[in-house]
Scaffold this motif. Structure first.
Motif, short mmCIF file in Angstrom:
data_model
loop_
_atom_site.label_atom_id
_atom_site.label_comp_id
_atom_site.label_asym_id
_atom_site.label_seq_id
_atom_site.Cartn_x
_atom_site.Cartn_y
_atom_site.Cartn_z
N UNK A 194 0.53 -12.27 -5.96
CA UNK A 194 -0.93 -11.95 -4.98
C UNK A 194 -0.63 -10.59 -4.55
N UNK A 195 0.31 -10.38 -4.12
CA UNK A 195 0.52 -9.12 -3.31
C UNK A 195 0.53 -7.58 -4.27
N UNK A 196 0.95 -7.93 -5.58
CA UNK A 196 0.80 -6.95 -6.69
C UNK A 196 -0.20 -7.06 -7.49
N UNK A 197 -1.35 -7.72 -7.16
CA UNK A 197 -2.11 -8.22 -8.26
C UNK A 197 -3.31 -7.08 -8.57
N UNK A 198 -3.12 -6.16 -7.50
CA UNK A 198 -4.16 -4.89 -7.63
C UNK A 198 -3.28 -3.49 -7.96
N UNK B 102 14.21 -12.16 -9.16
CA UNK B 102 14.24 -10.66 -9.49
C UNK B 102 12.92 -10.49 -10.19
N UNK B 103 12.07 -9.38 -9.76
CA UNK B 103 10.84 -8.96 -10.42
C UNK B 103 11.02 -7.57 -11.03
N UNK B 104 10.53 -7.43 -12.10
CA UNK B 104 10.01 -6.01 -12.74
C UNK B 104 8.58 -5.85 -12.16
N UNK B 105 8.25 -4.81 -11.30
CA UNK B 105 6.89 -4.38 -11.08
C UNK B 105 6.65 -2.83 -11.51
N UNK B 106 5.55 -2.84 -12.00
CA UNK B 106 5.20 -1.49 -12.53
C UNK B 106 3.95 -0.94 -12.03
N UNK B 107 3.60 0.30 -11.64
CA UNK B 107 2.31 0.67 -11.06
C UNK B 107 1.52 1.03 -12.27
N UNK B 108 0.46 0.77 -12.41
CA UNK B 108 -0.44 1.12 -13.85
C UNK B 108 -1.07 2.35 -13.36
N UNK C 103 0.84 -1.30 -0.17
CA UNK C 103 -0.01 0.11 0.00
C UNK C 103 1.02 1.30 0.07
N UNK C 104 2.13 1.13 0.84
CA UNK C 104 2.86 2.48 0.56
C UNK C 104 3.48 2.60 -0.56
N UNK C 105 3.71 1.51 -1.34
CA UNK C 105 4.20 1.70 -2.76
C UNK C 105 3.23 2.22 -3.67
#
Ligand SMILES: C[S@@+](CC[C@H](N)C(=O)[O-])C[C@H]1O[C@@H](n2cnc3c(N)ncnc32)[C@H](O)[C@@H]1O
Length: 211
Positions: free
Chosen positions: A174-178, A205-211, A136-138
């Protein structure tokens, strides 16, 4: 005194590395972080990786709850930071670095709007119960389109008490599914970490992108 304060005061900081993280060096360019954009480093300790990111032209914002760690980071760079205190945090600023001293999970929403974040030994330092709050902070502190590089460990949790806690790939998805997209860039089995008495341990190692 928290576990983390105790670790810093007694210099039990085995996670700290005197070299840049090889997975960061390998993958950072590929995640497409905005050139010269701001990078958040949650639970930053006195990580040298902040120096590498600053050398790439980024402004670096660290979040760290142990004052000794913050002060040591600046002292080891021969920097004298300017300190400013608000209700929740004290910020330390010098050159490309700003470090918030305080609980990274208690930052008020939209305090920051960073373009990217880097997580090595941060999410895995938190117990499973704190992970939703961390994500949520991210969500709250990043701009739409912001990208993150996340490095995890996964091992049978019953074989060792954390930290570091096991963070299996399924849990990351799961955590970054939303509100995020998740792409695994690399996964490796770690032989040299088996000395901890673990039957198996891997790192992703993951790339995670905020939509
Ligand atoms: C395992 S260390 C990793 C430090 C750094 N990421 C690195 O790679 O060297 C975790 C750090 O997070 C800090 N920390 C733990 N919980 C925190 C929280 N809730 N808010 C801010 N810092 C925290 C600890 O004091 C410690 O310095």
């Amino acid at each position: 005194m928290t576990l983390w304060h105790e670790r810093w005061v007694t210099e039990q900081i085995g996670w700290h590395r005197p070299v840049y993280n090889d997975m960061m060096v390998k993958h950072w360019a590929s995640i497409g972080a905005k050139p010269y954009g701001t990078v958040l480093v949650p639970l930053c300790g006195k990580s040298l990786d902040m120096v590498w990111l600053a050398q790439r032209g980024h402004n670096v914002i660290g979040l760290e709850m142990v004052e000794l760690a913050v002060e040591t980071f600046f002292r080891e760079r021969n920097l004298t930071p300017e300190k400013a205190t608000s209700q929740q945090h004290t910020t330390y600023r010098s050159g490309p670095y700003t470090v918030y001293h305080g609980d990274a999970l208690a930052l008020e929403a939209n305090t920051l709007q960073v373009d990217a974040w880097y997580d090595r030994a941060a999410m895995i330092a938190l117990p499973a119960t704190a992970r939703d709050g961390y994500v949520q902070q991210l969500r709250d502190q990043t701009s739409p389109g912001a990208v993150g590089l996340l490095i995890t460990y996964a091992y049978p949790q019953e074989e060792m008490e954390g930290p570091p806690f096991s963070l299996p790939d399924e849990e990351v998805y799961r955590l970054f599914s939303d509100g995020f997209t998740v792409e695994r860039l690399e996964k490796m089995q770690l032989e040299d970490e088996r000395g901890r008495g673990l039957s198996t341990i891997s790192s992703s190692v993951f790339k995670i992108q905020r939509i």
